[in-house]
Design a protein around this motif. Structure first.
Motif, PDB file in Angstrom:
ATOM      1  N   GLY A 141       0.744  -1.247   0.000  1.00 15.36           N
ATOM      2  CA  GLY A 141       0.000   0.000   0.000  1.00 15.36           C
ATOM      3  C   GLY A 141       0.773   1.295   0.000  1.00 15.36           C
ATOM      4  N   LYS A 142       2.105   1.232  -0.173  1.00 11.86           N
ATOM      5  CA  LYS A 142       2.856   2.485  -0.287  1.00 11.86           C
ATOM      6  C   LYS A 142       2.745   3.014  -1.710  1.00 11.86           C
ATOM      7  N   THR A 143       2.411   4.288  -1.845  1.00 10.07           N
ATOM      8  CA  THR A 143       2.387   4.931  -3.155  1.00 10.07           C
ATOM      9  C   THR A 143       3.228   6.198  -3.066  1.00 10.07           C
ATOM     10  N   ALA A 144       3.809   6.617  -4.176  1.00  8.19           N
ATOM     11  CA  ALA A 144       4.645   7.823  -4.107  1.00  8.19           C
ATOM     12  C   ALA A 144       5.064   8.288  -5.487  1.00  8.19           C
ATOM     13  N   VAL A 145       5.440   9.570  -5.527  1.00  9.12           N
ATOM     14  CA  VAL A 145       6.123  10.136  -6.694  1.00  9.12           C
ATOM     15  C   VAL A 145       7.362  10.878  -6.196  1.00  9.12           C
ATOM     16  N   ASN A 146       8.303  11.073  -7.102  1.00  7.33           N
ATOM     17  CA  ASN A 146       9.538  11.777  -6.770  1.00  7.33           C
ATOM     18  C   ASN A 146       9.372  13.279  -7.001  1.00  7.33           C
ATOM     19  N   THR A 147      10.205  14.066  -6.331  1.00  7.04           N
ATOM     20  CA  THR A 147      10.323  15.493  -6.617  1.00  7.04           C
ATOM     21  C   THR A 147      11.802  15.796  -6.836  1.00  7.04           C
ATOM     22  N   LYS A 151      13.530  11.376  -3.545  1.00  3.99           N
ATOM     23  CA  LYS A 151      12.763  10.261  -4.087  1.00  3.99           C
ATOM     24  C   LYS A 151      11.610   9.938  -3.145  1.00  3.99           C
ATOM     25  N   ASN A 152      10.436   9.650  -3.720  1.00  2.00           N
ATOM     26  CA  ASN A 152       9.252   9.229  -2.961  1.00  2.00           C
ATOM     27  C   ASN A 152       8.846  10.230  -1.879  1.00  2.00           C
ATOM     28  N   LEU A 153       9.067  11.507  -2.127  1.00  2.00           N
ATOM     29  CA  LEU A 153       8.791  12.518  -1.108  1.00  2.00           C
ATOM     30  C   LEU A 153       7.291  12.756  -0.921  1.00  2.00           C
ATOM     31  N   VAL A 154       6.526  12.586  -1.998  1.00  2.00           N
ATOM     32  CA  VAL A 154       5.086  12.838  -1.946  1.00  2.00           C
ATOM     33  C   VAL A 154       4.357  11.521  -2.176  1.00  2.00           C
ATOM     34  N   GLY A 155       3.541  11.107  -1.220  1.00  2.00           N
ATOM     35  CA  GLY A 155       2.873   9.823  -1.382  1.00  2.00           C
ATOM     36  C   GLY A 155       1.760   9.608  -0.382  1.00  2.00           C
ATOM     37  N   THR A 156       1.148   8.445  -0.469  1.00  2.00           N
ATOM     38  CA  THR A 156       0.040   8.068   0.405  1.00  2.00           C
ATOM     39  C   THR A 156       0.207   6.599   0.798  1.00  2.00           C
ATOM     40  N   PHE A 157      -0.611   6.167   1.746  1.00  2.00           N
ATOM     41  CA  PHE A 157      -0.796   4.751   2.011  1.00  2.00           C
ATOM     42  C   PHE A 157      -2.170   4.376   1.476  1.00  2.00           C
ATOM     43  N   ALA A 158      -2.214   3.445   0.537  1.00  2.00           N
ATOM     44  CA  ALA A 158      -3.484   3.017  -0.042  1.00  2.00           C
ATOM     45  C   ALA A 158      -3.346   1.567  -0.496  1.00  2.00           C
ATOM     46  N   GLN A 159      -4.175   0.704   0.037  1.00  2.00           N
ATOM     47  CA  GLN A 159      -4.081  -0.721  -0.276  1.00  2.00           C
ATOM     48  C   GLN A 159      -4.894  -1.058  -1.529  1.00  2.00           C
ATOM     49  N   PRO A 160      -4.394  -1.957  -2.367  1.00  2.00           N
ATOM     50  CA  PRO A 160      -5.150  -2.393  -3.538  1.00  2.00           C
ATOM     51  C   PRO A 160      -6.282  -3.345  -3.148  1.00  2.00           C
ATOM     52  N   PHE A 243      16.282  -1.699   4.553  1.00  2.00           N
ATOM     53  CA  PHE A 243      17.710  -2.011   4.612  1.00  2.00           C
ATOM     54  C   PHE A 243      18.385  -1.609   3.296  1.00  2.00           C
ATOM     55  N   GLY A 244      19.380  -0.730   3.391  1.00  2.00           N
ATOM     56  CA  GLY A 244      20.098  -0.259   2.209  1.00  2.00           C
ATOM     57  C   GLY A 244      19.426   0.870   1.466  1.00  2.00           C
ATOM     58  N   HIS A 245      18.182   1.200   1.832  1.00  2.00           N
ATOM     59  CA  HIS A 245      17.415   2.164   1.052  1.00  2.00           C
ATOM     60  C   HIS A 245      17.753   3.618   1.365  1.00  2.00           C
ATOM     61  N   THR A 246      18.119   3.912   2.607  1.00  2.00           N
ATOM     62  CA  THR A 246      18.439   5.306   2.933  1.00  2.00           C
ATOM     63  C   THR A 246      19.604   5.795   2.085  1.00  2.00           C
ATOM     64  N   ILE A 247      20.675   5.028   2.075  1.00  2.00           N
ATOM     65  CA  ILE A 247      21.819   5.380   1.233  1.00  2.00           C
ATOM     66  C   ILE A 247      21.463   5.179  -0.239  1.00  2.00           C
ATOM     67  N   GLY A 248      20.714   4.128  -0.539  1.00  2.00           N
ATOM     68  CA  GLY A 248      20.326   3.839  -1.925  1.00  2.00           C
ATOM     69  C   GLY A 248      19.542   4.973  -2.550  1.00  2.00           C
ATOM     70  N   HIS A 249      18.568   5.503  -1.826  1.00  2.00           N
ATOM     71  CA  HIS A 249      17.782   6.620  -2.358  1.00  2.00           C
ATOM     72  C   HIS A 249      18.649   7.855  -2.579  1.00  2.00           C
ATOM     73  N   ALA A 250      19.598   8.074  -1.684  1.00  2.00           N
ATOM     74  CA  ALA A 250      20.511   9.217  -1.847  1.00  2.00           C
ATOM     75  C   ALA A 250      21.371   9.034  -3.098  1.00  2.00           C
TER      76      ALA A 250
END
Length: 354
Positions: A141-147, A151-160, A243-250
């Motif tokens: 349910g994570k949704t997002a767009v980049n600015t 990365k993924n700064l703007v988003g919502t939680f919405a389940q399919p 795991f690995g995403h904080t540095i990965g997104h940077a």
């Protein structure tokens, strides 16, 4: 194979089946009443599966149209979202109608974000066609767009309302896209599934993954299902999946979206964090060797030649896991078990040292 996701306000199933796309119309009909549907995809996936899926859903009694965006991370932004909003409005879509998202992680995040915000939210289904989307981004349910900021700064939680995973779509993936997905598979095994890690150890390379695709996808989905059920809104145990995403997104932010794939950046992020954690004594020694060996086997990068600590640090200060002057990082206690640590932003510099 089927997995059920049970949440306080939403229950849905993940259906994992080779050849699942051949009865996509029946699947949609089992979940939704006749209504208008817009399929959101990208140009590549539309060429491969768009006509087949659109025809099957129309024959199941639905009014269907399809909009495709340019492939790649550069489409995952508010400008593209606005174009899709306009298309939905032109089609006369109401809150009783639905969206089906057909594609990889970029389309999955973008399409779900659009569905969750159009008219304050309409229901949607996910049909992920890449390994990365099948094992991770289409679930939970994570949704997002980049600015331009992060990365993924703007988003919502919405389940399919449901997720249909056909591992046969992996047969049409480019090698680099298959390899990218393996980064998320390795991550899932490293943080929460030693049995999956042991299975991966027996596999020769990313091509061999196709022979075990259903088992691997099921195992990864189970890992994610378990943490999402415990922590839907990413405030506790679900953070281990970062795991690995904080540095990965940077890395993605500073290198430029599309220059390096999400999976490649995460692979480097996992190794960078583990290398320095071993030096600092916050992770047991020996884990870096295991991690690098596994990632290298699947032809994923384990380091970045042009390493600019200042730029990376600036980028990660905008990460969603930042809380004021502190940030959450994910460390391994051993293969198959992770923990969440909160450190100061300044301490994060220790994990960025080359």
């Amino acid at each position: 194979m089927k997995l059920s996701v049970t949440l306080p306000n939403k229950n849905y199933d993940l259906l994992i089946e080779k050849g699942g796309l051949t009865h996509v119309g029946t699947w949609v009909k089992s979940l939704w009443k006749p209504q208008q549907i817009v399929i959101i995809s990208d140009d590549n996936v539309e060429n491969l599966y768009g006509e087949q899926v659109e025809k099957a859903i129309r024959e199941a009694g639905f009014e269907v149209s399809l909009i495709a965006v340019k492939p790649g991370e550069t489409s995952k932004n508010l400008a593209t979202a606005e174009k899709i909003y306009h298309y939905l409005a032109e089609c006369g879509m109401t809150r009783k109608d639905g969206v089906i998202i057909l594609g990889g992680g970029v389309v999955g995040d973008l399409g779900a974000f659009v569905a969750s915000t159009y008219m304050r939210g309409i229901h949607f289904l996910q049909i992920p066609t890449t390994l990365l989307a099948q094992v991770d981004s289409s679930i939970g349910g994570k949704t997002a767009v980049n600015t331009s900021v992060a990365k993924n700064l703007v988003g919502t939680f919405a389940q399919p309302d449901g997720v249909l995973i056909d591992p046969n779509t992996l047969l049409t993936l480019e090698d680099r896209r298959l390899q990218e997905g393996m980064a998320e598979v390795v991550k899932a095994a490293a943080v929460a599934d030693k049995e999956l890690w042991d299975l991966l150890s027996t596999i020769k390379d990313e091509k061999d993954i196709l022979n075990y695709s259903e088992e691997i996808i099921f195992a990864c989905c189970k890992v994610k299902r378990n943490v999402v059920e415990e922590d839907e809104f990413d405030t506790g145990i679900r953070l281990i999946l970062n795991f690995g995403h904080t540095i990965g997104h940077a890395i993605e932010q500073t290198q430029g979206f599309g220059v390096i794939t999400h999976g490649e950046a995460v692979a480097i992020g996992m190794c960078q964090l583990t290398k320095n954690a071993e030096k600092l004594g916050t992770m047991p020694s020996g884990l870096l060797n295991e991690l690098e060996s596994m990632l290298t086997k699947f032809h994923l990068p384990i380091h970045l030649e042009e390493w600019e600590e200042d730029k990376l640090f600036e980028a990660l200060t905008h990460d969603k896991k930042t809380r004021g002057d502190s940030i959450h990082i994910i460390l391994l206690e051993k293969i198959g078990k992770a923990k969440i640590e909160t450190i100061s932003i300044e301490e994060m510099k220790n994990y960025l040292e080359k």
